[in-house]
Scaffold this motif. Structure first.
Motif, mmCIF file in Angstrom:
data_model
loop_
_atom_site.group_PDB
_atom_site.id
_atom_site.type_symbol
_atom_site.label_atom_id
_atom_site.label_comp_id
_atom_site.label_asym_id
_atom_site.label_seq_id
_atom_site.Cartn_x
_atom_site.Cartn_y
_atom_site.Cartn_z
ATOM 1 N N TRP A 232 0.834 -1.199 0.000
ATOM 2 C CA TRP A 232 0.000 0.000 0.000
ATOM 3 C C TRP A 232 0.864 1.242 0.000
ATOM 4 O O TRP A 232 2.047 1.220 0.372
ATOM 5 C CB TRP A 232 -0.985 -0.012 1.148
ATOM 6 C CG TRP A 232 -0.404 0.070 2.553
ATOM 7 C CD1 TRP A 232 0.733 -0.508 3.018
ATOM 8 C CD2 TRP A 232 -0.981 0.761 3.665
ATOM 9 N NE1 TRP A 232 0.910 -0.242 4.339
ATOM 10 C CE2 TRP A 232 -0.128 0.535 4.769
ATOM 11 C CE3 TRP A 232 -2.116 1.517 3.864
ATOM 12 C CZ2 TRP A 232 -0.382 1.064 6.044
ATOM 13 C CZ3 TRP A 232 -2.383 2.037 5.123
ATOM 14 C CH2 TRP A 232 -1.533 1.829 6.190
ATOM 15 N N THR A 234 0.041 5.559 0.672
ATOM 16 C CA THR A 234 -0.935 6.619 0.955
ATOM 17 C C THR A 234 -0.264 7.975 0.845
ATOM 18 O O THR A 234 0.975 8.077 0.929
ATOM 19 C CB THR A 234 -1.519 6.459 2.369
ATOM 20 O OG1 THR A 234 -0.482 6.704 3.330
ATOM 21 C CG2 THR A 234 -2.108 5.077 2.575
ATOM 22 N N ILE A 378 0.659 9.346 -6.646
ATOM 23 C CA ILE A 378 0.253 7.947 -6.482
ATOM 24 C C ILE A 378 -0.575 7.479 -7.671
ATOM 25 O O ILE A 378 -0.354 6.380 -8.205
ATOM 26 C CB ILE A 378 -0.523 7.778 -5.161
ATOM 27 C CG1 ILE A 378 0.421 7.974 -3.973
ATOM 28 C CG2 ILE A 378 -1.195 6.414 -5.101
ATOM 29 C CD1 ILE A 378 -0.292 8.028 -2.635
ATOM 30 N N GLN A 379 -1.531 8.316 -8.092
ATOM 31 C CA GLN A 379 -2.365 7.928 -9.220
ATOM 32 C C GLN A 379 -1.551 7.799 -10.501
ATOM 33 O O GLN A 379 -1.839 6.951 -11.356
ATOM 34 C CB GLN A 379 -3.500 8.943 -9.405
ATOM 35 C CG GLN A 379 -4.519 8.934 -8.284
ATOM 36 C CD GLN A 379 -5.106 7.558 -8.048
ATOM 37 O OE1 GLN A 379 -5.477 6.847 -8.984
ATOM 38 N NE2 GLN A 379 -5.180 7.155 -6.775
ATOM 39 N N ALA A 382 -0.049 4.385 -10.346
ATOM 40 C CA ALA A 382 -0.958 3.255 -10.148
ATOM 41 C C ALA A 382 -1.065 2.381 -11.392
ATOM 42 O O ALA A 382 -1.015 1.137 -11.306
ATOM 43 C CB ALA A 382 -2.343 3.757 -9.731
ATOM 44 N N ARG A 383 -1.215 3.003 -12.574
ATOM 45 C CA ARG A 383 -1.364 2.221 -13.796
ATOM 46 C C ARG A 383 -0.126 1.350 -14.054
ATOM 47 O O ARG A 383 -0.243 0.182 -14.435
ATOM 48 C CB ARG A 383 -1.612 3.137 -14.988
ATOM 49 C CG ARG A 383 -1.819 2.385 -16.302
ATOM 50 C CD ARG A 383 -1.964 3.391 -17.435
ATOM 51 N NE ARG A 383 -3.230 4.108 -17.281
ATOM 52 C CZ ARG A 383 -4.301 3.868 -18.023
ATOM 53 N NH1 ARG A 383 -4.242 2.936 -18.946
ATOM 54 N NH2 ARG A 383 -5.390 4.564 -17.860
ATOM 55 N N ASP A 386 -0.173 -1.639 -11.809
ATOM 56 C CA ASP A 386 -1.148 -2.623 -12.260
ATOM 57 C C ASP A 386 -0.603 -3.420 -13.449
ATOM 58 O O ASP A 386 -0.804 -4.638 -13.550
ATOM 59 C CB ASP A 386 -2.450 -1.910 -12.648
ATOM 60 C CG ASP A 386 -3.665 -2.594 -12.037
ATOM 61 O OD1 ASP A 386 -3.491 -3.557 -11.265
ATOM 62 O OD2 ASP A 386 -4.793 -2.156 -12.318
ATOM 63 N N ILE A 440 -4.371 -3.397 -8.389
ATOM 64 C CA ILE A 440 -4.301 -2.114 -7.697
ATOM 65 C C ILE A 440 -5.715 -1.573 -7.505
ATOM 66 O O ILE A 440 -6.511 -1.527 -8.449
ATOM 67 C CB ILE A 440 -3.451 -1.102 -8.489
ATOM 68 C CG1 ILE A 440 -1.993 -1.575 -8.553
ATOM 69 C CG2 ILE A 440 -3.528 0.277 -7.838
ATOM 70 C CD1 ILE A 440 -1.292 -1.659 -7.217
ATOM 71 N N ALA A 441 -6.017 -1.183 -6.283
ATOM 72 C CA ALA A 441 -7.320 -0.589 -5.959
ATOM 73 C C ALA A 441 -7.078 0.666 -5.127
ATOM 74 O O ALA A 441 -5.991 0.862 -4.564
ATOM 75 C CB ALA A 441 -8.196 -1.583 -5.187
ATOM 76 N N GLU A 442 -8.090 1.517 -5.046
ATOM 77 C CA GLU A 442 -7.950 2.813 -4.382
ATOM 78 C C GLU A 442 -8.438 2.762 -2.940
ATOM 79 O O GLU A 442 -9.357 2.019 -2.600
ATOM 80 C CB GLU A 442 -8.727 3.889 -5.145
ATOM 81 C CG GLU A 442 -8.183 4.192 -6.524
ATOM 82 C CD GLU A 442 -8.895 5.363 -7.178
ATOM 83 O OE1 GLU A 442 -9.710 6.022 -6.493
ATOM 84 O OE2 GLU A 442 -8.632 5.629 -8.358
ATOM 85 N N ILE A 448 -3.418 3.817 -2.589
ATOM 86 C CA ILE A 448 -3.679 2.612 -3.375
ATOM 87 C C ILE A 448 -3.185 1.393 -2.601
ATOM 88 O O ILE A 448 -2.381 1.513 -1.668
ATOM 89 C CB ILE A 448 -2.992 2.654 -4.756
ATOM 90 C CG1 ILE A 448 -1.479 2.855 -4.594
ATOM 91 C CG2 ILE A 448 -3.603 3.736 -5.634
ATOM 92 C CD1 ILE A 448 -0.690 2.780 -5.895
#
Length: 614
Positions: A232, A234, A378-379, A382-383, A386, A440-442, A448
């Protein structure tokens, strides 16, 4: 007259429901289809829009009740779709019966009910033709469609009124229920608590601990757990890596200057009148009785919500500002000329001017910027995370090569520490299976995570050595309860024999005229409930959480005829019984006409509507 008001109120509520789902688009290709009907009851079609709107309203209602959005799949698990469908079928069955009987209302009645809908009124409280057309347009309805709905609803009301006429309950039934609810009882009661026990609690022997342990395996068994590995990240974890200069903070402070520097504001309501004479007459009335403002509002067919302007500053009121801000306290102004006509303003509260300097706002501003920048970083990553997982990377690989933090947890539904405090993680942990690959989830704060189920740990009976303290507490509680119960039983026997509780060293409380709905502060709810199960002179003991109760029933008294609230209860009982009987009669009638008319459903159309909610 009462029926008209009831119908108008219903129509106003129904219209708001239509507005709430005006974007659904059934019958206009909203789901790539042109569904107009989902079946028939007799010769009357079941309107697809009616079913869709009823479903949407039920979902919104459930969402408000549970404090979160309810998905259609969840609603189906509760049987909501079937319940709503049956309700729409029943309504259509009544429509079909009104057509068969030739029941209807005239244009004058329809017009009166349209004019009575609050949503169609202007600021002057009168029917506004433009508001009517605009509101229907937003709801995706033509005037003809809406007025046809009104006509159908009015006809159903006529039919229902005829069916439920003369459904008054018998006096014997009302008297019986009233006597049951309003009956009063006098009791004497006391308690045996731990402080009333003469012998202090002992320390259990190993054999006694073993007995408790073997007799209560569920108490010492851990629940099933999922052993999860997770990564994780944050915004808080990245806070130390982000630098923010004062210029950026000051720029944000200036953008939010209205938030940090606020002039004096007042909570204001504005009541506009048709002409100066009417306004002056109202002002004269308020000069004598300022509390009559709400009555003036209601007499105009308005509500306080209709005239509420909320918190306003002087700059928001144009020509009325001087009169409103001249008041030293809450109250009403004299008549003020406004763009809408003569008006009276009421000030309900004064909000003093507030100023938060940059130095005091700096930490909050920095926190917001840090959270936003960190969340964006973070966003942005994220991709990529994943894609690496999809390419075969493990959670351990990701943690070794990035800012992601690796962790493990034996998760149960009661877990709330660290990452388990996040709803997103808990939901994922609840449904993850052994065959699921990490994704990956939020998280709610912009973070994430990804998780993997390593194993399911079955419920496990812990060794006595690990739960010895817990077993000791359980044994002591059992001993404490047994000692209290023994002393309470002895006291109850003495009370039956005529010895008063104070003579036994126990406090005595006398309660008079208890009703079934009463509670005794500090006492277990079962105390009052038990009193209404006893005969006069009976003595019982009741086990509570921290005390054992002793209660004796001293007297049974009828309803208090001198208490207006109690006498009003009889009217309430009669009204409730009348409504219940009316509903039962209506349900039976609706079921009969529905059976006679033959229901035909188009399951394909129903499924298409359901698909639109997924």
């Amino acid at each position: 007259m009462a029926e008209k008001k009831k119908a108008s109120k219903f129509l106003g509520t129904a219209l708001l429901g239509l507005l709430g789902v005006s974007l659904i688009g059934f019958g206009t290709g909203g789901f790539g289809t042109n569904i107009s009907s989902i079946g028939k009851v007799g010769d009357t079609t079941i309107d697809a829009n009616d079913y869709a709107r009823a479903l949407d309203q039920e979902l919104r209602s459930l969402g408000a009740q549970f404090g979160q959005n309810i998905t259609f799949a969840q609603a189906q698990q509760f049987g909501i779709d079937r319940s709503v469908l049956q309700r729409v079928i029943a309504q259509t069955a009544l429509d079909n019966e009104t057509m068969r009987l030739g029941l209807s209302v005239g244009d004058a009645e329809v017009a009166e009910q349209v004019r009575a809908v609050q949503t169609f009124r202007g600021l002057d409280g009168q029917f506004d033709r433009e508001a009517y057309a605009f509101t229907l347009e937003r709801a995706g309805l033509s005037e003809a469609e809406f007025e046809a709905d009104i006509r159908s609803e009015a006809a159903r009301n006529l039919l229902q009124a005829a069916i439920t006429t003369d459904t008054a309950p018998s006096d014997a039934y009302v008297d019986l229920m009233f006597s049951y609810l309003a009956e009063r009882r006098n009791i004497t009661w006391g308690t045996v608590a731990e402080t009333d026990l003469e012998t202090p609690l002992a320390v259990p022997t190993p054999a006694e601990l073993q007995t408790v342990y073997e007799a209560n395996p569920a108490t010492f068994t851990t629940p099933e757990a999922k052993r999860l590995t997770y990564v994780w990240l944050t915004p808080a974890m990245l806070a130390d890596t982000i630098e923010i200069d004062d210029a950026t903070l000051r720029e944000l402070y200036e953008e939010r200057i209205d938030q940090y520097i606020q002039p004096e504001r007042r909570l204001v309501e504005r009541l506009v009148f048709e002409d100066q004479d009417t306004a002056e007459a109202a002002a004269a009335q308020l000069a004598v009785d300022p509390s009559g403002f709400e009555t003036l509002v209601l007499d105009r067919g308005l509500t306080l919500e209709d005239i509420d302007l909320g918190p306003v500053a002087q700059a928001d009121l144009n020509g009325a500002a001087e009169a409103v801000f001249a008041l030293d306290d809450t109250g009403v102004t004299a008549v003020v000329e406004t763009d809408l006509g003569p008006a009276i303003f009421r000030v309900n509260a004064i909000l003093t001017a507030q100023e938060t300097p940059f130095v005091e706002a700096r930490d909050d501003l920095a926190s917001d910027i840090l959270a936003n920048r960190a969340a964006r970083q973070i966003q942005d990553q994220a991709r990529g995370f994943d894609e690496e997982l999809a390419s075969g990377a493990t959670l351990e690989d990701l943690a070794a090569e990035s800012d992601l933090t690796l962790g493990t947890i034996d998760w149960t539904p009661d877990a709330e520490q660290d990452i388990a405090a996040y709803d997103g993680f808990r939901q994922a942990a609840r449904i993850v299976g052994a065959e699921d690959f990490p994704e990956i989830a939020e998280l709610e704060d912009g973070g994430i995570f990804a998780l993997r189920l390593d194993e399911v740990i079955p419920p496990t009976l812990q060794p006595l050595s690990d739960v010895q303290q817990q077993a000791t507490l359980a044994w002591q509680e059992a001993q404490r309860t047994a000692a209290r119960a023994a002393k309470a039983d002895a006291a109850a026997d003495s009370l039956r024999a005529g010895t008063a509780l104070p003579d036994l060293g126990l406090d005595e409380v006398i309660e008079q005229d208890l009703t079934r709905s009463d509670t005794i502060p500090g006492a277990a709810p079962e105390l009052v409930q038990t009193a209404f199960e006893m005969a006069i002179g009976d003595v019982r003991t009741i086990e509570g959480e921290s005390a054992t109760y002793i209660v004796r029933l001293d007297a049974v008294n009828g309803p208090d005829a001198d208490n207006p609230e109690i006498t009003a209860l009889r009217d309430a009982v009669e009204t409730a019984a009348r409504q219940d009987i009316s509903q039962d009669v209506l349900d039976a009638f609706t079921a009969a006409v529905q059976a006679d008319a033959r229901v035909q459903l188009d399951q394909g159309a129903i499924n298409a509507i359901h698909a639109g909610f997924n």
